[in-house]
Write a protein that holds these residues in place. Structure first.
Motif, PDB file in Angstrom:
ATOM      1  N   GLY A 143      38.244  44.208  54.419  1.00 27.05           N
ATOM      2  CA  GLY A 143      37.362  44.741  53.392  1.00 27.05           C
ATOM      3  C   GLY A 143      35.913  44.870  53.801  1.00 27.05           C
ATOM      4  N   GLU A 157      39.896  52.158  56.438  1.00 22.33           N
ATOM      5  CA  GLU A 157      40.442  52.730  55.209  1.00 22.33           C
ATOM      6  C   GLU A 157      39.312  53.231  54.316  1.00 22.33           C
ATOM      7  OE1 GLU A 157      43.430  51.680  51.444  1.00 22.33           O
ATOM      8  OE2 GLU A 157      42.718  50.074  52.765  1.00 22.33           O
ATOM      9  N   ILE A 182      37.682  53.738  50.888  1.00 21.53           N
ATOM     10  CA  ILE A 182      37.695  53.273  49.503  1.00 21.53           C
ATOM     11  C   ILE A 182      36.637  54.078  48.757  1.00 21.53           C
ATOM     12  CG2 ILE A 182      38.534  50.977  50.091  1.00 21.53           C
ATOM     13  CD1 ILE A 182      35.702  49.904  49.634  1.00 21.53           C
ATOM     14  N   THR A 223      45.498  48.247  44.371  1.00 20.56           N
ATOM     15  CA  THR A 223      44.770  49.376  44.949  1.00 20.56           C
ATOM     16  C   THR A 223      43.292  49.342  44.574  1.00 20.56           C
ATOM     17  OG1 THR A 223      45.401  50.752  43.045  1.00 20.56           O
ATOM     18  CG2 THR A 223      46.798  50.871  45.012  1.00 20.56           C
ATOM     19  N   ARG A 246      41.392  51.934  46.661  1.00 21.86           N
ATOM     20  CA  ARG A 246      41.849  51.970  48.049  1.00 21.86           C
ATOM     21  C   ARG A 246      42.766  53.181  48.220  1.00 21.86           C
ATOM     22  NH1 ARG A 246      43.505  46.109  50.228  1.00 21.86           N
ATOM     23  NH2 ARG A 246      43.505  47.406  52.096  1.00 21.86           N
TER      24      ARG A 246
END
Length: 536
Positions: free
Chosen positions: A367, A377, A379, A399, A406
């Motif tokens: 994160g 990823e 977000i 999510t 996400r």
């Protein structure tokens, strides 16, 4: 009334949202005899492809709303719409929204078994299905959800429009279902309209006054397109299940100035010799969902025409504009945008910069926010985000990260703030030495390097602790399938990826399993053996 005036009046209405654009135009008597929506099938007494006025559309919707109210449909009742015709999907949405009910649009390409399981999980109060899908569901276990009769109501008996609040649930659409049962995504009156409200503050895009929609009719993108047309005075022709050939035929006959579609749409069109088609009316190709491939974009912007300001005034130039982006059902609208012309050079799966209403980050597995050039990823946080997953709070919470959604997309950004999409998280594979294999990026490189390849699917998986990659080629018309293209394909890949290639195969289109929105179901391909993938 001018289009600018119409948008200004609607923009000033704070109660306006995804559930009441049509009823608001009628209530305010805003150019209600202007053409609005057309469908590729007949609707009641109206022939196919007739542009229905706002008043005519409202009458059709009121008739259906009256019939639904007579059946006992009330505010907050989820009702499934399972039909092939775009007219059934769109009119079903508008009629149910008028009642304050929650239309759950179901893609007609979903097979009966998965459709039945999806409906059972929704807990809907009924299913509006056309004749074909009524037969498909006749023996299915729907957990007590009844099939509703065909709607035939008196428009004058329709209840007054439901007074929507910003957070009211206004539609359920579903994800592509490429990894299993589609997820039911809940949109609100405000979220599904937020991007349209943003567009009211901008000049109307060239080509957006007369638009052909090749989007799946049951998708959230279609609902946005419908309300965008109704709120901006545009004409919109909605196709039900268009093939590439049908889209081209419709362009030649209906002469749209813009075409809306998904990445699969452009891949289908790029297989044709577009220079031989009458496409000069098109100024705009507008993509949403997955970003498009350079090889397909370049074929499209080479045709059509566009206006451009010059020292001598506005003039029309050969070549069109392609607006790319990246979005999903859950994101509610593309969160990025990038405009291509025949002169564009920014490719490599660049999806552009975020819209002003988007707050996004690239994060690592823990994160932590990553810097430029680092893949992680995506977000994102935006007023367009869906409320979550219907009847599935567990997935909704999984999510979310610090208030962000996400996306499951792997991206990186450069120092200028442009974002690049490399793969879906579930499709990327770790390689020895810390490298990573990105299947979508690999497909981009193969298509850019191999002009005889119309489309490409890269399937990577672990076999006996090793990563193996199978590359499936769909060839352009006239290309010789007997030619061994292995060396050409492997040369287009990064060295670490090239070393994992097990086979390069030419396959028929039917060998590639697709989800209901046209996305490749790579999870199924990973389960197949080499011989099943078309090894030569």
């Amino acid at each position: 009334m001018s289009n600018r005036s119409l948008r200004a009046v609607l923009a000033a209405d704070e109660q306006l949202g995804a559930g009441n654009v049509l009823t608001t135009r009628m209530r305010l008597d805003l150019d209600v005899d202007a053409p609005a929506l057309a469908f590729d099938t007949p609707v009641d007494q109206y022939p196919a492809r007739l542009s229905l006025t706002v008043r005519q559309l409202d009458e059709l919707v009121r008739g259906r709303a009256a019939a639904l109210a007579e059946l006992g449909i009330r505010p907050r009742d989820p009702v499934v719409v399972f039909a092939t015709a775009a007219a059934d999907q769109v009119l079903g949405f508008l009629a149910l929204a008028r009642l304050g009910a929650i239309p759950a649009l179901l893609n007609p390409l979903l097979d009966a078994e998965r459709a039945a399981r999806y409906i059972a999980r929704l807990g809907a109060v009924g299913v509006l299905a056309d004749a074909e899908h009524r037969v498909a569901l006749a023996d299915a276990e729907l957990a007590g959800t009844p099939l509703l009769p065909e709607l035939d109501g008196d428009p004058d008996q329709a209840p007054e429009p439901y007074p929507h609040w910003s957070g009211d649930p206004v539609a359920i659409t579903h994800s592509s279902g490429t990894t299993g049962l589609p997820k039911a995504v809940l949109h609100s009156h405000e979220s599904l309209f937020a991007a349209i409200r943003h567009r009211y503050s901008l000049p109307r895009a060239q080509g957006a006054d007369r638009v052909l929609s090749a989007l799946p009719a049951a998708h959230a993108a279609t609902l946005i397109a419908v309300n965008l047309a109704l709120g901006s005075g545009a004409e919109l022709l909605l196709l039900s299940q268009p093939s590439g050939a049908q889209v081209l035929d419709e362009i030649e006959s209906w002469r749209p100035h813009g075409v809306f579609g998904f990445a699969a749409t452009w891949a289908a069109l790029a297989r044709f010799d577009l220079a031989r088609r009458r496409l000069d009316s098109v100024s705009l190709w507008w993509n949403t969902g997955d970003c498009a491939h350079e090889a397909h974009i370049r074929r499209l912007v080479a045709v059509g025409s566009r206006e451009q300001a010059t020292r001598a005034g506005r003039t029309r130039l050969p070549g069109s504009v392609f607006v790319d982006g990246l979005g999903s059902t859950e994101m509610g609208h593309s969160h990025f945008f990038l405009t291509h012309t025949p002169e564009s050079q920014r490719y490599g799966r660049c999806v552009g910069k975020p819209h002003t209403f988007v707050d996004c980050q690239v994060v690592g597995p823990d994160g932590t926010e990553l810097g430029p050039g680092e893949v992680g990823e995506l977000i994102t946080k935006s007023p367009t985000l869906a409320l979550g997953y219907w009847n599935d709070s567990v997935t909704t919470q999984r999510t979310r990260l610090r208030g962000y959604f996400r996306t499951g997309d792997l991206v990186h950004r450069d120092e200028e703030g442009y974002y690049y999409h490399v793969d879906r998280l579930v499709d990327a594979v770790e390689l020895p030495g810390g490298a990573r294999l990105y299947t979508a990026l690999s497909e981009e490189r193969v298509l850019a390097a191999c002009p005889e390849v119309a489309d490409c699917t890269v399937v990577a998986r672990r076999v006996d602790e090793q990563v193996v990659t199978d590359i499936l080629l769909q060839l352009a018309a006239g290309a010789d399938p007997a030619v061994d293209r292995t060396a050409e394909v492997v040369a287009a890949l990064e060295p670490a990826v090239a070393r994992t290639v097990r086979q390069v195969s030419v396959v028929a289109d039917a060998a590639i399993p697709l989800g209901p929105t046209g996305k490749v179901r790579k999870v199924l391909l990973r389960e197949r053996q080499p011989a099943e993938l078309g090894a030569r």
